[in-house]
Design an enzyme around this catalytic site. Structure first.
Site, PDB file in Angstrom:
ATOM      1  N   GLY A  37      12.053  87.087 -38.033  1.00 20.75           N
ATOM      2  CA  GLY A  37      12.939  87.673 -37.914  1.00 20.75           C
ATOM      3  C   GLY A  37      14.030  88.193 -38.635  1.00 20.75           C
ATOM      4  O   GLY A  37      15.247  88.730 -38.912  1.00 20.75           O
ATOM      5  N   SER A  40      16.696  92.525 -39.482  1.00 24.44           N
ATOM      6  CA  SER A  40      17.468  93.193 -39.303  1.00 24.44           C
ATOM      7  C   SER A  40      18.889  91.743 -38.506  1.00 24.44           C
ATOM      8  O   SER A  40      18.469  91.054 -38.665  1.00 24.44           O
ATOM      9  CB  SER A  40      17.570  94.315 -38.177  1.00 24.44           C
ATOM     10  OG  SER A  40      17.219  92.853 -36.938  1.00 24.44           O
ATOM     11  N   GLY A  43      18.866  87.461 -39.008  1.00 23.68           N
ATOM     12  CA  GLY A  43      17.998  87.197 -40.280  1.00 23.68           C
ATOM     13  C   GLY A  43      18.136  87.852 -41.363  1.00 23.68           C
ATOM     14  O   GLY A  43      17.563  87.136 -42.027  1.00 23.68           O
ATOM     15  N   ASN A 116      13.506  82.457 -35.535  1.00 23.02           N
ATOM     16  CA  ASN A 116      14.971  83.246 -35.407  1.00 23.02           C
ATOM     17  C   ASN A 116      14.625  84.912 -34.706  1.00 23.02           C
ATOM     18  O   ASN A 116      15.141  85.024 -34.281  1.00 23.02           O
ATOM     19  CB  ASN A 116      15.870  83.786 -36.839  1.00 23.02           C
ATOM     20  CG  ASN A 116      16.520  84.934 -37.130  1.00 23.02           C
ATOM     21  OD1 ASN A 116      17.899  84.720 -36.216  1.00 23.02           O
ATOM     22  ND2 ASN A 116      16.022  85.755 -36.966  1.00 23.02           N
ATOM     23  N   THR A 137       7.556  85.190 -27.145  1.00 23.56           N
ATOM     24  CA  THR A 137       8.046  86.135 -28.782  1.00 23.56           C
ATOM     25  C   THR A 137       9.310  85.610 -28.267  1.00 23.56           C
ATOM     26  O   THR A 137       9.133  84.855 -29.872  1.00 23.56           O
ATOM     27  CB  THR A 137       8.247  87.216 -28.545  1.00 23.56           C
ATOM     28  OG1 THR A 137       7.764  88.002 -27.570  1.00 23.56           O
ATOM     29  CG2 THR A 137       9.370  87.843 -29.498  1.00 23.56           C
ATOM     30  N   SER A 171      20.589  80.568 -26.823  1.00 25.14           N
ATOM     31  CA  SER A 171      21.621  81.237 -26.732  1.00 25.14           C
ATOM     32  C   SER A 171      22.859  80.455 -26.154  1.00 25.14           C
ATOM     33  O   SER A 171      21.677  79.642 -25.224  1.00 25.14           O
ATOM     34  CB  SER A 171      20.872  82.082 -26.101  1.00 25.14           C
ATOM     35  OG  SER A 171      22.298  82.950 -25.373  1.00 25.14           O
ATOM     36  N   TYR A 193      10.328  88.283 -11.040  1.00 24.15           N
ATOM     37  CA  TYR A 193      10.819  88.297 -12.618  1.00 24.15           C
ATOM     38  C   TYR A 193      11.924  89.078 -12.777  1.00 24.15           C
ATOM     39  O   TYR A 193      12.804  90.250 -11.971  1.00 24.15           O
ATOM     40  CB  TYR A 193      10.130  89.585 -13.396  1.00 24.15           C
ATOM     41  CG  TYR A 193      10.378  89.429 -14.560  1.00 24.15           C
ATOM     42  CD1 TYR A 193       9.897  88.893 -15.806  1.00 24.15           C
ATOM     43  CD2 TYR A 193      10.935  90.905 -15.531  1.00 24.15           C
ATOM     44  CE1 TYR A 193      10.572  88.955 -17.634  1.00 24.15           C
ATOM     45  CE2 TYR A 193      11.465  90.625 -16.606  1.00 24.15           C
ATOM     46  CZ  TYR A 193      10.996  89.715 -17.276  1.00 24.15           C
ATOM     47  OH  TYR A 193      11.516  90.256 -18.902  1.00 24.15           O
TER      48      TYR A 193
END
Length: 316
Positions: A37, A40, A43, A116, A137, A171, A193
């Site tokens: 990553g 942007s 990263g 990242n 991911t 996080s 979900y």
């Protein structure tokens, strides 16, 4: 402009410090780092600062065109920076294995692995491997990548006499996960979900990954540390799927945001600063050790997740 109410912790740094601050005076020449990553936000700033300190940076990116442009921009500001670009899609286990195989075939050392890349609160979808996309991911692809590159890191640590470092991105929102922490039996259940809980679940998984991998490496006597971090509230495009996040966090709490150089500081601190030599299995925020939730400290949950993840990545 952003401002923060921040006090220095035991490290001597706080939320206000930038990635350049926490790596000032550190010579990274001779070290090689992979960053996922890297095109942007955090990263990209991490790649730039590591290159500034002399580290050979491998930008592991899904968008090769964007990565090539980022590489060009970094080199313009840091003539002589050593940067390579390689293709990876961390949501695809096949792509992760292809990347690892290519990297290993190049015979490059690996001192630092920075996981990242991520997505945040995306609508329900499944990865190419049929796994809920945020879990795939943010967590599983990095779990697989780490396992595939561990031998390379062990050899590098032995050869250079300097500990390897694995840095995982979590996080503060690991606190908002499903009941039980990880929904092993309903991981891919679309009907139940919840994008926020699914994000928290993936970020919790990253902390559990760090805890269990650190335990295993210590037991083995490998000279590699593993730590995980919360970068802070940062105005990047990561929250593009969530209008709630955009309004609530980036609106109401706009004065408590970090800018991107501040957001990348804990990652760079864990990658290069000698203060964390030998520190492993910890959760960091604002360049200091922080306290995660009870789920994140559950050793049995960490072991169960490890076995579950090994099964998901088996033969991939």
């Amino acid at each position: 402009m952003t401002w923060l109410i921040a006090c220095k912790g035991e490290s001597g740094f706080s939320a206000k410090n930038t990635a350049e601050d926490v790596t000032k005076g550190i010579d990274g020449h001779g070290l090689t780092a992979i960053i996922t990553g890297p095109t942007s936000g955090i990263g990209l700033e991490t790649a730039r600062v590591l290159a500034l300190r002399g580290v050979h940076v491998v930008m592991a990116a899904r968008n090769m065109e964007a990565a090539a442009k980022c590489k060009e921009d970094i080199i313009k500001g840091i003539p002589g920076a050593r940067i390579d670009v390689m293709k990876i899609d961390v949501s695809s286990l096949e792509s992760v294995r292809n990347f690892a195989n290519e990297y290993i075939s190049m015979g490059l050392p690996l001192n630092i692995l920075i996981c990242n890349a991520g997505v945040m609160m995306s609508p329900f979808s499944l990865s190419k491997d049929g796994i809920e996309s945020q879990f795939a991911t943010n967590y599983l692809g990095h779990f697989h990548l780490t396992n595939l590159l561990l031998d390379t890191m062990k050899v590098t640590a032995r050869n250079c006499g300097r500990e390897g470092r694995i840095i995982l991105t979590s996080s503060l929102l690991h606190r908002t996960t499903y009941k039980g922490g990880i929904r092993f039996d309903k991981l891919n259940d679309e009907q139940s979900y919840n994008s926020s809980d699914a994000y928290g679940q993936a970020k919790l998984a990253s902390i559990l990954h760090a805890k269990e991998l650190a335990r295993r490496l210590k037991e083995e006597g490998a000279d590699i540390t593993v730590n995980v971090l919360h970068p802070g509230v940062i105005p990047t495009n990561l929250s593009r799927h969530s209008s709630f996040m955009s309004v609530f966090i980036y609106g109401l709490f706009k004065y408590f945001q970090k800018n991107i150089p501040q957001g990348a500081s804990t990652t760079c601190y864990l990658a290069l600063n000698p203060q964390v030599n030998g520190v492993s299995g910890e959760y960091f925020a604002d360049n200091n050790v922080a306290e995660p939730t009870a789920y994140a400290k559950d050793a049995e949950l960490a072991k169960k997740l490890w076995e579950f993840s090994m099964e998901l990545t088996k033969s991939k």
